[in-house]
Design a protein around this motif. Structure first.
Motif, PDB file in Angstrom:
ATOM      1  N   PRO A  60     -32.311   2.326 -31.812  1.00 61.01           N
ATOM      2  CA  PRO A  60     -33.589   2.755 -32.395  1.00 61.01           C
ATOM      3  C   PRO A  60     -34.310   1.646 -33.155  1.00 61.01           C
ATOM      4  O   PRO A  60     -35.544   1.577 -33.121  1.00 61.01           O
ATOM      5  CB  PRO A  60     -33.174   3.906 -33.318  1.00 61.01           C
ATOM      6  N   ASP A  61     -33.574   0.767 -33.833  1.00 57.89           N
ATOM      7  CA  ASP A  61     -34.202  -0.282 -34.634  1.00 57.89           C
ATOM      8  C   ASP A  61     -33.960  -1.683 -34.092  1.00 57.89           C
ATOM      9  O   ASP A  61     -34.318  -2.666 -34.745  1.00 57.89           O
ATOM     10  CB  ASP A  61     -33.694  -0.195 -36.085  1.00 57.89           C
ATOM     11  N   TYR A  62     -33.339  -1.774 -32.917  1.00 57.57           N
ATOM     12  CA  TYR A  62     -33.018  -3.091 -32.367  1.00 57.57           C
ATOM     13  C   TYR A  62     -33.290  -3.094 -30.870  1.00 57.57           C
ATOM     14  O   TYR A  62     -32.509  -2.587 -30.085  1.00 57.57           O
ATOM     15  CB  TYR A  62     -31.558  -3.458 -32.661  1.00 57.57           C
ATOM     16  N   GLY A  63     -34.473  -3.655 -30.527  1.00 57.19           N
ATOM     17  CA  GLY A  63     -34.869  -3.755 -29.133  1.00 57.19           C
ATOM     18  C   GLY A  63     -34.917  -5.207 -28.705  1.00 57.19           C
ATOM     19  O   GLY A  63     -34.017  -5.711 -28.046  1.00 57.19           O
ATOM     20  N   GLY A 100     -28.838  -7.715 -33.711  1.00 54.63           N
ATOM     21  CA  GLY A 100     -28.699  -6.968 -34.964  1.00 54.63           C
ATOM     22  C   GLY A 100     -28.135  -5.570 -34.779  1.00 54.63           C
ATOM     23  O   GLY A 100     -28.110  -4.787 -35.740  1.00 54.63           O
ATOM     24  N   MET A 101     -27.679  -5.236 -33.576  1.00 50.91           N
ATOM     25  CA  MET A 101     -27.224  -3.874 -33.291  1.00 50.91           C
ATOM     26  C   MET A 101     -26.219  -3.390 -34.325  1.00 50.91           C
ATOM     27  O   MET A 101     -25.409  -4.156 -34.862  1.00 50.91           O
ATOM     28  CB  MET A 101     -26.627  -3.807 -31.886  1.00 50.91           C
ATOM     29  N   LEU A 102     -26.267  -2.077 -34.576  1.00 56.55           N
ATOM     30  CA  LEU A 102     -25.377  -1.454 -35.550  1.00 56.55           C
ATOM     31  C   LEU A 102     -24.161  -0.798 -34.900  1.00 56.55           C
ATOM     32  O   LEU A 102     -23.182  -0.511 -35.592  1.00 56.55           O
ATOM     33  CB  LEU A 102     -26.145  -0.417 -36.370  1.00 56.55           C
ATOM     34  N   THR A 103     -24.242  -0.504 -33.623  1.00 59.43           N
ATOM     35  CA  THR A 103     -23.091   0.082 -32.928  1.00 59.43           C
ATOM     36  C   THR A 103     -21.902  -0.865 -33.061  1.00 59.43           C
ATOM     37  O   THR A 103     -22.022  -2.073 -32.833  1.00 59.43           O
ATOM     38  CB  THR A 103     -23.422   0.326 -31.449  1.00 59.43           C
ATOM     39  N   ARG A 104     -20.754  -0.297 -33.413  1.00 58.75           N
ATOM     40  CA  ARG A 104     -19.593  -1.137 -33.713  1.00 58.75           C
ATOM     41  C   ARG A 104     -18.333  -0.552 -33.091  1.00 58.75           C
ATOM     42  O   ARG A 104     -18.146   0.668 -33.070  1.00 58.75           O
ATOM     43  CB  ARG A 104     -19.413  -1.294 -35.220  1.00 58.75           C
ATOM     44  N   ALA A 105     -17.484  -1.449 -32.596  1.00 64.08           N
ATOM     45  CA  ALA A 105     -16.162  -1.072 -32.094  1.00 64.08           C
ATOM     46  C   ALA A 105     -15.104  -1.779 -32.936  1.00 64.08           C
ATOM     47  O   ALA A 105     -15.160  -3.001 -33.109  1.00 64.08           O
ATOM     48  CB  ALA A 105     -16.015  -1.454 -30.621  1.00 64.08           C
ATOM     49  N   LYS A 106     -14.175  -0.996 -33.455  1.00 65.51           N
ATOM     50  CA  LYS A 106     -13.109  -1.554 -34.292  1.00 65.51           C
ATOM     51  C   LYS A 106     -11.761  -1.284 -33.651  1.00 65.51           C
ATOM     52  O   LYS A 106     -11.541  -0.250 -33.026  1.00 65.51           O
ATOM     53  CB  LYS A 106     -13.150  -0.929 -35.695  1.00 65.51           C
ATOM     54  N   ARG A 107     -10.851  -2.212 -33.855  1.00 69.47           N
ATOM     55  CA  ARG A 107      -9.491  -2.061 -33.372  1.00 69.47           C
ATOM     56  C   ARG A 107      -8.749  -0.985 -34.170  1.00 69.47           C
ATOM     57  O   ARG A 107      -8.894  -0.884 -35.390  1.00 69.47           O
ATOM     58  CB  ARG A 107      -8.733  -3.374 -33.502  1.00 69.47           C
ATOM     59  N   ASP A 108      -7.972  -0.191 -33.450  1.00 65.89           N
ATOM     60  CA  ASP A 108      -7.051   0.754 -34.080  1.00 65.89           C
ATOM     61  C   ASP A 108      -5.769   0.719 -33.263  1.00 65.89           C
ATOM     62  O   ASP A 108      -5.625   1.438 -32.279  1.00 65.89           O
ATOM     63  CB  ASP A 108      -7.640   2.162 -34.118  1.00 65.89           C
ATOM     64  N   ASN A 110     -18.401   3.613 -32.695  1.00 68.23           N
ATOM     65  CA  ASN A 110     -19.373   4.419 -33.434  1.00 68.23           C
ATOM     66  C   ASN A 110     -20.755   3.782 -33.315  1.00 68.23           C
ATOM     67  O   ASN A 110     -20.890   2.550 -33.298  1.00 68.23           O
ATOM     68  CB  ASN A 110     -19.003   4.516 -34.909  1.00 68.23           C
ATOM     69  N   GLY A 111     -21.785   4.637 -33.240  1.00 69.56           N
ATOM     70  CA  GLY A 111     -23.149   4.127 -33.208  1.00 69.56           C
ATOM     71  C   GLY A 111     -24.036   4.961 -32.317  1.00 69.56           C
ATOM     72  O   GLY A 111     -23.720   6.119 -31.989  1.00 69.56           O
ATOM     73  N   SER A 112     -25.156   4.383 -31.915  1.00 68.52           N
ATOM     74  CA  SER A 112     -26.113   5.092 -31.062  1.00 68.52           C
ATOM     75  C   SER A 112     -26.935   4.095 -30.274  1.00 68.52           C
ATOM     76  O   SER A 112     -27.080   2.934 -30.660  1.00 68.52           O
ATOM     77  CB  SER A 112     -27.039   5.988 -31.897  1.00 68.52           C
ATOM     78  N   LYS A 113     -27.475   4.557 -29.162  1.00 70.54           N
ATOM     79  CA  LYS A 113     -28.370   3.773 -28.315  1.00 70.54           C
ATOM     80  C   LYS A 113     -29.569   4.637 -27.953  1.00 70.54           C
ATOM     81  O   LYS A 113     -29.482   5.867 -27.926  1.00 70.54           O
ATOM     82  CB  LYS A 113     -27.646   3.314 -27.038  1.00 70.54           C
ATOM     83  N   ASP A 164     -22.253   9.300 -15.415  1.00 65.29           N
ATOM     84  CA  ASP A 164     -20.809   9.539 -15.489  1.00 65.29           C
ATOM     85  C   ASP A 164     -20.124   8.474 -16.326  1.00 65.29           C
ATOM     86  O   ASP A 164     -19.042   8.712 -16.876  1.00 65.29           O
ATOM     87  CB  ASP A 164     -20.208   9.523 -14.086  1.00 65.29           C
ATOM     88  N   VAL A 165     -20.748   7.316 -16.417  1.00 63.93           N
ATOM     89  CA  VAL A 165     -20.147   6.206 -17.147  1.00 63.93           C
ATOM     90  C   VAL A 165     -21.258   5.391 -17.809  1.00 63.93           C
ATOM     91  O   VAL A 165     -22.340   5.223 -17.229  1.00 63.93           O
ATOM     92  CB  VAL A 165     -19.300   5.323 -16.207  1.00 63.93           C
ATOM     93  N   ALA A 166     -20.984   4.929 -19.018  1.00 64.68           N
ATOM     94  CA  ALA A 166     -21.945   4.113 -19.755  1.00 64.68           C
ATOM     95  C   ALA A 166     -21.323   2.753 -20.048  1.00 64.68           C
ATOM     96  O   ALA A 166     -20.154   2.671 -20.446  1.00 64.68           O
ATOM     97  CB  ALA A 166     -22.347   4.798 -21.055  1.00 64.68           C
ATOM     98  N   ILE A 167     -22.112   1.696 -19.853  1.00 68.08           N
ATOM     99  CA  ILE A 167     -21.714   0.373 -20.320  1.00 68.08           C
ATOM    100  C   ILE A 167     -22.334   0.214 -21.704  1.00 68.08           C
ATOM    101  O   ILE A 167     -23.556   0.161 -21.841  1.00 68.08           O
ATOM    102  CB  ILE A 167     -22.218  -0.740 -19.378  1.00 68.08           C
ATOM    103  N   VAL A 168     -21.500   0.187 -22.729  1.00 65.05           N
ATOM    104  CA  VAL A 168     -21.973   0.182 -24.115  1.00 65.05           C
ATOM    105  C   VAL A 168     -21.628  -1.161 -24.749  1.00 65.05           C
ATOM    106  O   VAL A 168     -20.475  -1.616 -24.698  1.00 65.05           O
ATOM    107  CB  VAL A 168     -21.334   1.328 -24.927  1.00 65.05           C
ATOM    108  N   TRP A 169     -22.640  -1.767 -25.363  1.00 70.31           N
ATOM    109  CA  TRP A 169     -22.455  -3.045 -26.056  1.00 70.31           C
ATOM    110  C   TRP A 169     -22.371  -2.788 -27.550  1.00 70.31           C
ATOM    111  O   TRP A 169     -23.190  -2.048 -28.106  1.00 70.31           O
ATOM    112  CB  TRP A 169     -23.593  -3.990 -25.702  1.00 70.31           C
ATOM    113  N   ALA A 170     -21.378  -3.406 -28.187  1.00 67.44           N
ATOM    114  CA  ALA A 170     -21.108  -3.112 -29.591  1.00 67.44           C
ATOM    115  C   ALA A 170     -20.648  -4.369 -30.317  1.00 67.44           C
ATOM    116  O   ALA A 170     -20.035  -5.273 -29.725  1.00 67.44           O
ATOM    117  CB  ALA A 170     -20.039  -2.022 -29.704  1.00 67.44           C
ATOM    118  N   GLN A 171     -20.936  -4.405 -31.627  1.00 72.58           N
ATOM    119  CA  GLN A 171     -20.409  -5.460 -32.475  1.00 72.58           C
ATOM    120  C   GLN A 171     -18.907  -5.263 -32.642  1.00 72.58           C
ATOM    121  O   GLN A 171     -18.428  -4.139 -32.787  1.00 72.58           O
ATOM    122  CB  GLN A 171     -21.074  -5.408 -33.854  1.00 72.58           C
TER     123      GLN A 171
END
Length: 392
Positions: free
Chosen positions: A142-145, A150-158, A165-168, A178-185
């Motif tokens: 929404p705020d990063y085109g 500057g994307m806020l979507t983030r993937a953390k190790r567990d 977590n985040g949004s696009k 059926d499948v999404a390619i998601v880019w994350a910090q």
């Protein structure tokens, strides 16, 4: 004096002679399919704000259009130029239809093809090429085109898993995928993830009230503590070069596609001007009308020649990204000007869905700015010419 024989814009620029036999066959096959299966319905889809992606994807797959420039895994393995010509014919019908093909092939499939493991390619690409599996590409937020870094979507190790977590936003095919390619910090720069859309925590919301790309499915995606296995990550993409490389592939299709929309507008305007009588003679018989048509034909032809030149460079492996920016900037900018000018020839009839010109103009408003605004491409070209980075 008898009227002169008419020719098409393609004939004016002798475009056919610049294509080989396979390219001509692919272009004509796609044009015929588009005329029979898409054009009769596209105005209704646009008015209703819908596109039957689930129904059409297998047909597009059986025609070989999905990931058609990729090799192996059920893909057609055509030249880049042939892919561009297919995009031209699809966008001559509607930008939304071409967008569906571009997102599937040049974004989602290309991400897996270029950056995925062999196991990931074997798992996903054959179904996506066939159209039985639909993909989407989650980069814009929404705020990063224009500034995806500057994307806020983030993937953390567990442990060995990832938690996403985040949004696009503005995601073509998002609510039918059926499948999404998601880019994350991540702690190791931006990374790409293959996310099946039935994963718990994945939600999509189709976006409505659009005035552009209405014959297309656009969605907002949300990720709420999505747990992904370690092998969901694309191993060969690290940093923004991954998603930006995919966007360069998609922009190449836009270079051809936008000029297809412009060509369709011009053909509609010429045909209308030949039959519409104003002050007791056809509108085509007036000098001002012919001046408009001539100027637009020159720009359509120049755009086609530029697209073909870039296609040849891409097939030779010598197409630099700044030239893709040249093509995207020029052809989208000229296409929207042509669509608007054609509307003036059609007068009041030009604002109806009986004719394609204002539909194309509305669509091109999006094509002008998505996958790199005109301003972004100006700065890419400016940096290449001056050596100075003016983005910040």
């Amino acid at each position: 004096m008898a009227d002169a024989k008419t020719i098409t814009v393609d004939q004016l620029f002798a475009i056919d002679g610049l294509l080989d036999a396979e390219e001509r066959e692919i272009q004509q096959t796609v044009r015929k399919f588009a005329a029979e299966r898409l054009r009769p319905h596209v105005a209704d889809w646009f008015e209703a704000g819908t596109f039957p992606a689930r129904e059409m994807a297998p047909e597009l797959g059986s025609l070989g259009l999905l990931g058609m420039h990729l090799h192996g895994y059920g893909c057609a393995g055509t030249s880049a130029t042939a892919y561009g010509l297919a995009c031209m014919e699809m966008e001559a019908v509607d930008s939304g239809v071409r967008s569906m093909i571009s997102v599937q092939g040049s974004l989602a499939m290309t991400a897996i093809y270029k950056y995925g493991s062999e196991e990931q390619k074997q798992q996903w690409l054959p179904g996506m090429a066939a159209g039985t599996t639909i993909g989407c590409f989650g980069l814009t937020e929404p705020d990063y085109g224009s500034n995806p870094g500057g994307m806020l979507t983030r993937a953390k190790r567990d442990g060995s898993d990832w938690i996403l977590n985040g949004s696009k936003m503005w995601i073509t095919n998002g609510s039918v995928a059926d499948v999404a390619i998601v880019w994350a910090q991540t702690d190791d720069k931006v990374r790409g993830f293959i996310v099946p859309t039935d994963t718990p925590g994945f939600t999509s919301r189709e976006m409505h009230k659009k005035l552009s790309l209405r014959a297309s499915v656009t969605a907002e995606l949300s990720f709420d503590d999505i747990r992904l296995p370690e092998d969901a990550m694309l191993p060969e993409a690290r940093g923004l070069s991954g998603p930006l490389g995919c966007l360069t592939e998609a922009r190449f299709g836009i270079i051809f596609g936008a000029i297809g929309a412009a060509r369709d507008c011009l053909e509609a305007a010429i045909e209308y001007s030949q039959t519409r009588e104003v002050f007791d003679k056809p509108l085509a018989g007036y000098q001002l009308t012919q001046a408009k048509i001539a100027d637009m034909a020159v720009e359509v032809g120049k755009g086609q020649l530029l697209a073909l030149h870039l296609g040849r460079l891409k097939d030779a492996g010598t197409l630099p990204p700044e030239l893709v920016s040249v093509g995207k900037l020029n052809n989208t900018r000229e296409a929207i000007k042509i669509a608007r000018e054609c509307r003036t020839i059609l007068g009041a009839n030009g604002i109806t869905l009986e004719y394609p010109v204002l539909r194309h103009a509305n669509n091109l408003e999006s094509v002008l700015t998505y996958e790199g605004t005109a301003e972004v491409h100006q700065l890419v070209i400016g940096q290449a010419l001056t050596g100075s980075n003016a983005f910040r």
